[in-house]
Design an enzyme around this catalytic site. Structure first.
Site, PDB file in Angstrom:
ATOM      1  N   SER A   1     -59.681  11.779   1.721  1.00 14.27           N
ATOM      2  CA  SER A   1     -58.453  10.784   1.311  1.00 14.27           C
ATOM      3  C   SER A   1     -58.544  10.468   0.136  1.00 14.27           C
ATOM      4  CB  SER A   1     -58.713   9.490   2.150  1.00 14.27           C
ATOM      5  OG  SER A   1     -58.475   9.935   3.660  1.00 14.27           O
TER       6      SER A   1
ATOM      7  N   LYS B   1     -51.142  10.134   4.609  1.00 13.05           N
ATOM      8  CA  LYS B   1     -52.286   9.491   5.038  1.00 13.05           C
ATOM      9  C   LYS B   1     -52.582   8.202   4.374  1.00 13.05           C
ATOM     10  CE  LYS B   1     -56.429   8.831   6.419  1.00 13.05           C
ATOM     11  NZ  LYS B   1     -57.915   9.561   6.199  1.00 13.05           N
TER      12      LYS B   1
ATOM     13  N   LYS C   1     -60.424   1.088  -0.219  1.00  8.14           N
ATOM     14  CA  LYS C   1     -59.920   2.285  -1.127  1.00  8.14           C
ATOM     15  C   LYS C   1     -58.844   2.895  -0.958  1.00  8.14           C
ATOM     16  CE  LYS C   1     -60.872   6.306  -0.254  1.00  8.14           C
ATOM     17  NZ  LYS C   1     -61.322   7.553   0.316  1.00  8.14           N
TER      18      LYS C   1
END
Length: 303
Positions: free
Chosen positions: A105, A179, A247
């Site tokens: 990711s 995502k 994150k």
């Protein structure tokens, strides 16, 4: 390109870079399906655990990718992916026509940059982040959001099928955008479930009974099923860490700002994860946001 990835499993060589929480079960499924697998991890102990499955252990990323038809990466963030692909000599070591499938990711601009740099070496790139956690990785039921050339993704159908369900969501970078949107939903829903758990208990109801009562209704979700269960059991060993959730939320907000969007719910849940990580919750499962919200409420009562 397509003839290389349309060979039988036993004829197809796959390199898997990054065999941590998610990478290890994904690589294990590929090995058990019969693919010729070489693995590398910064901590070699984690890579060596796949040796009994028939995986070859490489001493470096460049060694792992030599002769590979397909190179999977499952690494911490965009900077690490870039360092492994370009700083360690992987791009130079890969054969022309190989396909890099980045399941990490990372930020969409980084994915686009990696694709352009690999194209200069004659290497295809698919950004294919996944959702489903360790449970999905072990069961082969991951949701795979793939950005890139439709022909390349279609040629990898049999490989993706070992890992889960793939959807071509658009051009390079689109997988990472999807995502991030997925992580928005996960984070906000974790926050909603955690707050609901606090509310029902404060009102005198059982958290466990509450969760059972609403199963099958409009509030049903995988978050309620899995993370709601973790909250009831108070089991916060990481499947997905709060550090990684933060994150992703930071990347969502950066992307939103670049598109001149305001996402107030996402911004608020990011604030709470920022505080929780700063308080020492970085390596706890993201469902452990419950602990942070409980602490806030305990403080409110003390005042």
């Amino acid at each position: 390109m397509t003839e290389a990835v349309e060979r039988s499993a036993g004829e197809t060589k796959i390199a898997f870079l990054g065999t941590g929480l998610m990478g290890a079960p994904m690589a294990r499924r590929l090995a058990r399906t019969g693919y010729r697998l070489t693995v590398w991890n910064r901590d070699p102990v984690k890579a060596k655990a796949l040796e009994p499955e028939g995986a070859q252990i490489a001493a470096s990323p460049a060694e792992a990718v030599e002769g590979a038809d397909i190179v999977f990466t499952m690494l911490t963030d965009g900077a690490v992916v870039g360092e492994v692909l370009f700083g360690s000599g992987c791009a130079q070591a890969m054969r022309k026509g190989a396909v890099v499938v980045d399941t990490s990711s990372i930020a969409p601009p980084a994915a686009k940059d990696h694709a352009a740099r690999l194209a200069a070496f004659g290497i295809h790139h698919i950004d294919a982040p996944v959702s489903g956690g360790v449970v999905g990785a072990e069961a082969g039921t991951l949701a795979i959001m793939a950005g890139g050339e439709a022909e390349v993704i279609s040629a990898l159908a049999d490989v993706f099928a070992v890992l889960g369900r793939v959807t071509h969501v658009g051009p390079t970078g689109a997988g990472q955008i999807c995502k991030l949107a997925n992580q928005q939903i996960v984070a906000v829903t974790i926050g909603a479930v955690a707050e609901a758990m606090i509310l029902v208990e404060a009102g005198g109801a059982s958290r466990e009974a509450f969760r059972d009562a609403i199963r099958g209704g409009f509030a049903e979700s995988r978050i309620l099923e899995l993370h709601g269960g973790r909250m009831v059991r108070r089991d916060f060993e990481p499947g997905g860490s709060s550090r990684n959730q933060l994150k992703d939320l930071n990347a969502v907000i950066a992307m939103a700002q670049s598109l001149s969007l305001t996402l107030p719910l996402t911004e608020k849940v990011r604030e709470e994860f920022t505080q929780f990580v700063a308080e020492g919750g970085a390596e706890r499962d993201h469902s452990a946001l419950l602990l942070h919200l409980e602490k806030l409420n305990a403080g409110d009562k003390a005042r």
